[in-house]
Design a protein around this motif. Structure first.
Motif, mmCIF file in Angstrom:
data_model
loop_
_atom_site.group_PDB
_atom_site.id
_atom_site.type_symbol
_atom_site.label_atom_id
_atom_site.label_comp_id
_atom_site.label_asym_id
_atom_site.label_seq_id
_atom_site.Cartn_x
_atom_site.Cartn_y
_atom_site.Cartn_z
ATOM 1 N N ASP A 193 0.863 -1.041 0.075
ATOM 2 C CA ASP A 193 -0.017 0.052 -0.009
ATOM 3 C C ASP A 193 1.049 1.174 -0.099
ATOM 4 O O ASP A 193 1.035 1.937 0.919
ATOM 5 C CB ASP A 193 -1.050 0.157 1.334
ATOM 6 C CG ASP A 193 -1.838 1.012 1.174
ATOM 7 O OD1 ASP A 193 -2.026 1.752 0.187
ATOM 8 O OD2 ASP A 193 -2.658 1.334 2.358
ATOM 9 N N PRO A 194 1.303 1.500 -1.206
ATOM 10 C CA PRO A 194 2.471 2.776 -1.113
ATOM 11 C C PRO A 194 1.802 4.196 -0.716
ATOM 12 O O PRO A 194 2.415 5.091 -0.446
ATOM 13 C CB PRO A 194 2.732 2.688 -2.729
ATOM 14 C CG PRO A 194 1.845 2.017 -3.544
ATOM 15 C CD PRO A 194 0.969 1.140 -2.208
ATOM 16 N N LEU A 195 0.582 4.241 -0.613
ATOM 17 C CA LEU A 195 -0.183 5.463 -0.347
ATOM 18 C C LEU A 195 -0.612 5.591 0.917
ATOM 19 O O LEU A 195 -1.489 6.446 1.569
ATOM 20 C CB LEU A 195 -1.508 5.902 -1.112
ATOM 21 C CG LEU A 195 -1.054 6.039 -2.558
ATOM 22 C CD1 LEU A 195 -2.501 6.282 -3.585
ATOM 23 C CD2 LEU A 195 -0.309 7.324 -2.842
ATOM 24 N N LEU A 196 0.040 4.396 2.029
ATOM 25 C CA LEU A 196 -0.486 4.424 3.395
ATOM 26 C C LEU A 196 -0.408 5.654 4.156
ATOM 27 O O LEU A 196 -1.432 5.945 4.774
ATOM 28 C CB LEU A 196 0.337 3.109 3.911
ATOM 29 C CG LEU A 196 0.020 3.159 5.422
ATOM 30 C CD1 LEU A 196 -1.381 2.328 5.725
ATOM 31 C CD2 LEU A 196 0.842 1.984 6.017
ATOM 32 N N ASN A 197 0.709 6.598 3.943
ATOM 33 C CA ASN A 197 0.773 7.514 4.817
ATOM 34 C C ASN A 197 0.641 8.920 3.876
ATOM 35 O O ASN A 197 1.335 9.929 4.302
ATOM 36 C CB ASN A 197 2.247 7.648 5.395
ATOM 37 C CG ASN A 197 2.274 6.555 6.538
ATOM 38 O OD1 ASN A 197 1.245 6.144 7.198
ATOM 39 N ND2 ASN A 197 3.259 5.873 6.443
ATOM 40 N N ASN A 198 0.125 8.849 2.727
ATOM 41 C CA ASN A 198 -0.084 9.889 1.907
ATOM 42 C C ASN A 198 -1.650 10.065 1.633
ATOM 43 O O ASN A 198 -2.401 9.625 0.884
ATOM 44 C CB ASN A 198 0.440 9.499 0.624
ATOM 45 C CG ASN A 198 0.290 10.624 -0.434
ATOM 46 O OD1 ASN A 198 -0.151 11.681 -0.121
ATOM 47 N ND2 ASN A 198 0.901 10.565 -1.542
ATOM 48 N N ARG A 199 -2.289 11.042 2.772
ATOM 49 C CA ARG A 199 -3.626 11.197 2.871
ATOM 50 C C ARG A 199 -4.031 11.853 1.615
ATOM 51 O O ARG A 199 -5.282 11.711 0.984
ATOM 52 C CB ARG A 199 -3.664 12.045 4.068
ATOM 53 C CG ARG A 199 -5.356 12.145 4.180
ATOM 54 C CD ARG A 199 -5.655 12.692 5.511
ATOM 55 N NE ARG A 199 -7.077 12.887 5.534
ATOM 56 C CZ ARG A 199 -7.668 13.906 6.443
ATOM 57 N NH1 ARG A 199 -6.797 14.943 6.914
ATOM 58 N NH2 ARG A 199 -8.951 13.854 6.385
ATOM 59 N N VAL A 200 -3.462 12.723 1.209
ATOM 60 C CA VAL A 200 -3.734 13.492 -0.241
ATOM 61 C C VAL A 200 -3.929 12.637 -1.356
ATOM 62 O O VAL A 200 -4.797 12.567 -1.986
ATOM 63 C CB VAL A 200 -2.916 14.773 -0.391
ATOM 64 C CG1 VAL A 200 -3.464 15.496 -1.550
ATOM 65 C CG2 VAL A 200 -2.982 15.736 0.778
#
Length: 158
Positions: A81-88
């Protein structure tokens, strides 16, 4: 070190550092733990002086840490999940509702329970928009055309 053999101290230190690695975020203490365990084995087998054990521990810790850094740089760990810490980044493709009209390409939209600054074409309050990207904390949006809206539009003469 009267009463305790030095290898027990190194082994306990190595196991404590390995246990802390599971609690502390990052991958830093495991290299110190491995160095301490290797020194425990070295002390058990040959029993070098404590000063030499400390020097060997520091040297091994540096070697392990820099070797791991190089290996991880060459073969990075791929996240599922590469967007795990990328809320935007996770918001791209979602729909939102305009809460402050986008006039002059700037306004506000509500996504879930939070409001964001948005950029896009002029869009009135209450209209649904789709998030197409972001620039920092500003969302790029475009109006959503609903299927029912297409039916109400006049058809071109054939």
């Amino acid at each position: 070190m009267e009463g305790f053999e030095s290898y027990w101290i190194w082994l306990i230190l190595g196991l404590a550092l390995a246990a802390l690695e599971m609690v502390v975020p990052g991958v830093y203490l495991i290299w110190l733990a491995l160095a301490a365990i290797v020194i425990a084995l070295l002390a058990f087998v040959s029993g070098p002086p404590v000063a030499l054990q400390v020097i060997a521990f520091v040297s091994l810790a540096l070697i392990f840490a820099f070797s791991a850094r190089r290996v991880l740089r060459d073969r990075p760990i791929v996240s599922s999940d590469p967007l795990l810490n990328n809320r935007v980044g996770r918001l791209v493709g979602e729909t939102a509702i305009v809460t402050q009209a986008l006039e002059g390409s700037s306004g506000r939209v509500k996504v879930g329970d939070s409001e964001w600054i948005a950029r896009g074409p002029d869009i009135p309050v209450g209209q649904r928009v789709r998030i197409t990207g972001s620039d920092g904390a500003q969302l790029h949006v475009e109006p959503v055309v609903l299927v029912d809206d297409k039916r109400d539009q006049p058809r071109d003469a054939e």
